[in-house]
Write a protein that holds these residues in place. Structure first.
Motif, PDB file in Angstrom:
ATOM      1  N   THR A 484       1.027  -1.310  -0.009  1.00 31.94           N
ATOM      2  CA  THR A 484      -0.147   0.084   0.084  1.00 31.94           C
ATOM      3  C   THR A 484       0.858   0.898   0.301  1.00 31.94           C
ATOM      4  OG1 THR A 484      -0.049   0.139   2.371  1.00 31.94           O
ATOM      5  CG2 THR A 484      -1.542  -1.508   1.265  1.00 31.94           C
ATOM      6  N   HIS A 485       2.038   1.138   0.523  1.00 32.08           N
ATOM      7  CA  HIS A 485       2.900   2.247   0.008  1.00 32.08           C
ATOM      8  C   HIS A 485       3.117   3.624   1.223  1.00 32.08           C
ATOM      9  CE1 HIS A 485       4.276   0.685  -3.604  1.00 32.08           C
ATOM     10  NE2 HIS A 485       3.645   0.568  -4.007  1.00 32.08           N
ATOM     11  N   GLN A 486       2.424   2.686   2.371  1.00 35.61           N
ATOM     12  CA  GLN A 486       1.912   3.797   3.249  1.00 35.61           C
ATOM     13  C   GLN A 486       2.826   3.590   4.632  1.00 35.61           C
ATOM     14  OE1 GLN A 486      -2.478   2.650   4.548  1.00 35.61           O
ATOM     15  NE2 GLN A 486      -3.197   4.586   3.456  1.00 35.61           N
ATOM     16  N   LEU A 487       2.805   4.426   5.487  1.00 33.80           N
ATOM     17  CA  LEU A 487       4.027   4.301   6.899  1.00 33.80           C
ATOM     18  C   LEU A 487       2.445   4.259   8.384  1.00 33.80           C
ATOM     19  CD1 LEU A 487       6.459   4.573   8.152  1.00 33.80           C
ATOM     20  CD2 LEU A 487       6.710   6.861   7.966  1.00 33.80           C
ATOM     21  N   VAL A 488       2.877   2.520   8.486  1.00 32.11           N
ATOM     22  CA  VAL A 488       2.151   2.449   9.720  1.00 32.11           C
ATOM     23  C   VAL A 488       1.919   2.625  10.835  1.00 32.11           C
ATOM     24  CG1 VAL A 488      -0.123   0.710  10.102  1.00 32.11           C
ATOM     25  CG2 VAL A 488       0.403   1.343   7.599  1.00 32.11           C
ATOM     26  N   LEU A 489       2.199   3.165  11.599  1.00 31.92           N
ATOM     27  CA  LEU A 489       2.532   3.254  13.053  1.00 31.92           C
ATOM     28  C   LEU A 489       1.145   2.238  13.914  1.00 31.92           C
ATOM     29  CD1 LEU A 489       4.363   3.923  15.899  1.00 31.92           C
ATOM     30  CD2 LEU A 489       2.704   5.666  15.606  1.00 31.92           C
ATOM     31  N   TRP A 490       1.214   1.224  14.126  1.00 32.67           N
ATOM     32  CA  TRP A 490       1.268  -0.221  15.109  1.00 32.67           C
ATOM     33  C   TRP A 490       1.257  -0.039  16.909  1.00 32.67           C
ATOM     34  CZ3 TRP A 490      -1.664  -3.873  12.874  1.00 32.67           C
ATOM     35  CH2 TRP A 490      -1.442  -4.085  11.236  1.00 32.67           C
ATOM     36  N   SER A 491       0.156  -0.275  17.137  1.00 31.13           N
ATOM     37  CA  SER A 491      -0.178   0.304  18.742  1.00 31.13           C
ATOM     38  C   SER A 491      -0.586  -0.939  19.190  1.00 31.13           C
ATOM     39  CB  SER A 491      -0.668   1.488  19.268  1.00 31.13           C
ATOM     40  OG  SER A 491      -1.514   1.978  18.601  1.00 31.13           O
ATOM     41  N   LEU A 492      -0.844  -0.346  21.009  1.00 36.24           N
ATOM     42  CA  LEU A 492      -1.698  -1.542  21.257  1.00 36.24           C
ATOM     43  C   LEU A 492      -3.699  -0.603  21.419  1.00 36.24           C
ATOM     44  CD1 LEU A 492       0.089  -2.328  24.581  1.00 36.24           C
ATOM     45  CD2 LEU A 492      -0.173  -3.946  22.640  1.00 36.24           C
ATOM     46  N   GLY A 493      -3.932  -0.181  21.133  1.00 29.51           N
ATOM     47  CA  GLY A 493      -4.551   0.807  21.309  1.00 29.51           C
ATOM     48  C   GLY A 493      -5.277   2.360  20.903  1.00 29.51           C
ATOM     49  N   GLU A 494      -6.123   2.643  21.308  1.00 37.92           N
ATOM     50  CA  GLU A 494      -6.532   4.232  20.753  1.00 37.92           C
ATOM     51  C   GLU A 494      -5.513   5.285  22.228  1.00 37.92           C
ATOM     52  OE1 GLU A 494     -10.207   4.401  21.387  1.00 37.92           O
ATOM     53  OE2 GLU A 494     -10.389   4.849  18.533  1.00 37.92           O
ATOM     54  N   ALA A 495      -5.060   5.344  23.192  1.00 34.52           N
ATOM     55  CA  ALA A 495      -4.304   5.942  23.826  1.00 34.52           C
ATOM     56  C   ALA A 495      -3.741   5.559  23.502  1.00 34.52           C
ATOM     57  CB  ALA A 495      -4.347   5.740  25.462  1.00 34.52           C
ATOM     58  N   HIS A 496      -3.203   4.764  23.496  1.00 39.73           N
ATOM     59  CA  HIS A 496      -1.386   4.173  22.900  1.00 39.73           C
ATOM     60  C   HIS A 496      -0.954   4.936  22.205  1.00 39.73           C
ATOM     61  CE1 HIS A 496       2.098   1.071  22.097  1.00 39.73           C
ATOM     62  NE2 HIS A 496       2.200   1.819  23.518  1.00 39.73           N
ATOM     63  N   GLN A 497      -1.979   4.809  20.731  1.00 42.68           N
ATOM     64  CA  GLN A 497      -1.414   5.499  19.929  1.00 42.68           C
ATOM     65  C   GLN A 497      -1.565   7.462  20.106  1.00 42.68           C
ATOM     66  OE1 GLN A 497      -5.065   5.916  16.697  1.00 42.68           O
ATOM     67  NE2 GLN A 497      -4.158   3.811  16.099  1.00 42.68           N
ATOM     68  N   ASP A 498      -2.524   7.472  20.911  1.00 47.72           N
ATOM     69  CA  ASP A 498      -2.479   9.135  20.346  1.00 47.72           C
ATOM     70  C   ASP A 498      -1.078   9.575  21.770  1.00 47.72           C
ATOM     71  OD1 ASP A 498      -5.262   9.239  19.653  1.00 47.72           O
ATOM     72  OD2 ASP A 498      -6.154   9.467  21.209  1.00 47.72           O
ATOM     73  N   LEU A 499      -0.583   8.968  22.974  1.00 50.04           N
ATOM     74  CA  LEU A 499       0.257   9.420  23.150  1.00 50.04           C
ATOM     75  C   LEU A 499       1.270   9.396  22.641  1.00 50.04           C
ATOM     76  CD1 LEU A 499       1.910   9.880  26.152  1.00 50.04           C
ATOM     77  CD2 LEU A 499       1.823   7.078  26.436  1.00 50.04           C
ATOM     78  N   ALA A 500       1.446   8.069  21.882  1.00 51.68           N
ATOM     79  CA  ALA A 500       2.793   8.146  20.769  1.00 51.68           C
ATOM     80  C   ALA A 500       3.351   9.572  19.932  1.00 51.68           C
ATOM     81  CB  ALA A 500       3.074   7.052  19.541  1.00 51.68           C
ATOM     82  N   LEU A 501       2.250  10.156  18.740  1.00 44.56           N
ATOM     83  CA  LEU A 501       2.080  11.071  18.193  1.00 44.56           C
ATOM     84  C   LEU A 501       2.474  12.461  19.184  1.00 44.56           C
ATOM     85  CD1 LEU A 501      -1.099  10.147  16.008  1.00 44.56           C
ATOM     86  CD2 LEU A 501       0.520  10.119  15.938  1.00 44.56           C
ATOM     87  N   GLU A 502       1.810  12.559  20.181  1.00 42.67           N
ATOM     88  CA  GLU A 502       2.527  13.365  21.591  1.00 42.67           C
ATOM     89  C   GLU A 502       3.370  12.987  21.925  1.00 42.67           C
ATOM     90  OE1 GLU A 502       0.096  15.517  25.217  1.00 42.67           O
ATOM     91  OE2 GLU A 502      -0.289  13.825  24.771  1.00 42.67           O
TER      92      GLU A 502
END
Length: 730
Positions: A484-502
């Motif tokens: 798909t040529h996408q850069l994908v960040l895999w996490s354990l959940g939405e809060a984990h995802q938000d924390l990584a981006l922050e």
């Protein structure tokens, strides 16, 4: 437990340990909001490590001092709170209770030798906490239970101890019993009676905290009656775990067992992990120096929890896999330490929290760093990496402060500055004798988020920022999807995802934009078709001439693309047949109907024409692509979607809801089986497009108790109505 007084450590001084026997490593476990951080602060205050309740000199709390934690009002990372009690250094490892941060919990379990399960008297015990209890039981980790939130209007300590017995004492209810009963004061206007002290069941003493510090006295007749009602069962539970097999007969025969024997047997049973006392604790009132039950809890931790010397020897190998003798907790042994957490400090850079399992770690010495990633990385194993690095300062953390240490002996924990190559899970050892510890289990991140750099400046820093995030948190994974040529960040959940981006934005100055996550679709022919590709151009000078005719037929799933040459009579010169194949395969990779790669077809070159002057490699590549596009216009093109095999582990009571949910995702259940007491494994095949958020939704369906793994199974045709929607998308 008894009536012994202990001297607390001094505020402002880093607790130190000169030998493993003077260390206790304790992880605080419990659901979010149970009061783990508050308990750590209360213990630090009682131990004399704080100048005022819950605060250090700079005003930050001792655990949740991270700016992100302040904004979110929730623990999101493992925090170390070292305190000293009775000459013993107690390393309290405060873990997040939210399921998204289970990686921090597992790091705490790795670093600890015993666990305090913190449960709220008002909220009860959730399924995730029970699951962690079972994990600790399976590895024999000693455990005790602390009941908090006794001030809540609906709190009932007696009921809570019964719930603890049911939840944690399924194998042996008499192994989970309270050591103390609450002493209550006059009821308030709301009818709730505050807890002002404890009734010691073994000592038959009253511990009164109403004055701000523990004061002991003899019980009055009513209090003594309450004590004796519960004391017999506690004594029988302790004696049942005693190494002295005659003790039970003597007790049942009417002999009074002396207090020292009971306490000694209790401490041995707790250290072995066969008896799990229930205690209570509450933070200190304004102006008070000791919180309710904190002295008793520190006595239990220092007296009953095991020292690092009692931990089983640690298996090690050389970095190339050669087995070496297991190492024991010996300060004079070979250096073996492990990075259990990595974080970034704006002033000192990378900081590694390290548990020393053998040897002694000292500042300014050169160590060998080696690691091979963590297990359960189902789709990606990090390569072995090695480097020699100079250890920076050794410190003991306390809130935002870092207090210097001169050494860290086997069994202790410390923070190490400037290990720029070390990642979470790596082993530190002597540069002259490199060793590698077996990695610990970490959950596989299963929630995908596709991201793009917000600007060109962000794009330049994105790769390095993501690499640093993954080095700090092994429960994150970054994937550059080749399909798909996408850069994908895999996490354990939405809060984990938000924390990584922050963290990516605030720590590393990288802004990213989320984009819809794509699954790797494919295309295939629904029937046989033929195509003719004609590429003839003459516009002065050297022309272009190539004609080819192909036959396309579908193949079974998984066959890929098969190219067959059946040209006779030299209609297409042999030198240009590879050109036709190259053009056909290039067009297949670009897709035909919806821009997805073509698979599972046989393409046969049947005939064609060439020109002695104007034919070329490029011309026949173009003709091959045109022929395939024409064939696609004569046959239905099916979209194929990836199907994943899910392995879902759930408590028995959630099997029905989980199977119903899977059916709603077009899933096919292919089997169920028992996976231990009260748990079932459900195996199913589900289209990947239906499980993008399954990591979040399974948690909702099972109240946080379900877990799953996924693996690619195959591609299969997508239903026509869904395929039409995909084709309509821009």
């Amino acid at each position: 437990m008894g009536a012994t007084s202990h001297q607390a450590g001094a505020a402002g001084r880093a607790p130190t340990a000169d030998r493993p026997s003077s260390v206790r490593n304790v992880v605080l476990v419990g659901h979010s909001g149970a009061g783990k951080t508050t308990l750590a602060e209360a213990l630090a205050l009682t131990a004399g490590a704080l100048n005022r309740a819950g605060r250090v000199e700079d005003g930050a709390t001792v655990s949740d001092y991270d700016e992100i934690e302040h904004r979110r009002h929730r623990s999101v990372q493992l925090s170390l709170v070292p305190v000293e009690w009775a000459g013993i250094k107690v390393n309290l490892l405060d873990t997040p209770g939210y399921a998204d941060f289970v990686g921090e919990l597992r790091a705490g379990l790795r670093a600890a030798d015993a666990a305090l399960f913190v449960v709220s008297a008002s909220d009860g015990i959730d399924g995730a906490t029970r699951a962690v209890w079972d994990e600790c039981r399976d590895v024999g980790m000693p455990r005790a239970i602390v009941v908090t939130h006794l001030e809540a209007a609906r709190a009932d300590y007696s009921q809570m101890t019964s719930i603890c017995g049911e939840a944690f004492g399924a194998d042996d209810p008499d192994a989970v019993l309270p050591l103390y009963l609450p002493l209550t004061g006059p009821a308030g206007p709301d009818g709730h009676a505050p807890v002002t002290g404890l009734l010691g069941l073994l000592s038959r003493r009253v511990h009164d905290y109403s004055g701000g510090e523990r004061a002991e006295r003899d019980p009055d007749p009513a209090e003594l009656a309450l004590i004796d009602d519960a004391r017999s069962r506690l004594i029988e539970g302790i004696i049942a775990e005693s190494e002295d097999e005659t003790l039970m007969d003597r007790y049942l025969g009417g002999e009074e067992i002396d207090l020292k024997t009971l306490i000694d047997d209790l401490e041995r049973a707790v250290a072995r992990g066969t008896f799990h006392p229930v205690l209570m604790a509450a933070p200190a009132a304004d102006g008070a120096r000791q919180g309710l039950g904190t002295v008793e809890l520190l006595e239990l931790v220092t007296g009953a929890f095991p020292t690092p010397l009692e931990r089983a020897p640690v298996a090690v190998t050389t970095p190339d896999g050669e087995a070496r003798p297991a190492v024991t907790c010996d300060p004079e042994g070979p250096l073996v330490a492990e990075v259990v957490k990595t974080s970034s400090d704006p002033y000192v850079g990378r900081v590694s929290l390290v548990r020393v399992f053998s040897g002694t770690l000292r500042p300014e010495e050169t160590v060998h760093v080696s690691g091979h990633g963590l297990v359960e990385r189902s789709r990606e194993e990090r390569d072995l990496h090695e480097a020699d690095e100079r250890v920076g300062a050794l410190t003991s953390p306390f809130g935002k402060q870092q207090r210097p240490l001169t050494r860290c002996v086997a069994g202790d924990l410390a923070c190490v500055a400037k290990l720029t190559r070390a990642e979470t899970g790596d082993t530190l050892s002597s540069k002259d004798d490199p060793l590698l510890m077996e990695p610990w289990s970490m959950p596989d991140p299963l929630l995908p988020l596709a991201v793009e750099a917000h600007s060109k400046a962000d794009d330049d820093k994105l790769s390095q920022g993501l690499a640093r995030l993954v080095a700090e948190d092994p429960t994150l994974r970054v994937e550059q999807n080749p399909h798909t040529h996408q850069l994908v960040l895999w996490s354990l959940g939405e809060a984990h995802q938000d924390l990584a981006l922050e963290r990516l934005r605030t720590r590393y100055g990288v802004q990213v934009d989320p984009v819809p996550h794509k699954v790797s679709l494919r295309e295939t022919f629904g029937s046989r078709a033929t195509g003719r590709g004609r590429h003839v151009k003459q516009s002065g000078g050297h022309g272009q001439f190539a004609i080819c005719e192909i036959d396309v037929e579908p193949l079974p799933p998984g066959s890929g693309i098969e190219f067959v040459d059946k040209v006779v009579g030299g209609a297409v010169p042999r030198s240009f047949i590879p050109s036709v194949e190259k053009g056909v395969r290039a067009q297949a990779a670009r897709g035909l109907a919806a821009g997805h790669p073509l698979v599972d077809v046989r393409i046969t070159l049947c005939d064609g024409k060439a020109h002695s002057v104007d034919s070329s490699d490029a011309a026949f590549q173009t003709a091959g692509a045109l022929a395939l596009r024409e064939a696609a216009g004569q046959a239905p093109i099916h979209l194929l979607e990836p199907v994943a095999e899910l392995d879902v582990m759930v408590p028995d009571e959630y099997v029905g809801p989980v199977m119903s949910d899977l059916a709603g995702r077009r899933g096919r259940v292919i089997g169920t089986e028992q996976a231990g007491p009260g748990r079932t494994r459900v195996r199913a095949e589900v289209p990947e497009i239906e499980i993008g958020r399954y990591a979040v939704e399974l948690r909702s369906v099972t109240h946080g108790t379900g877990r799953f793994t996924r693996a690619y199974a195959r591609h299969e045709p997508m239903p026509a109505h869904l395929a039409d929607k995909v084709r309509e998308q821009p």
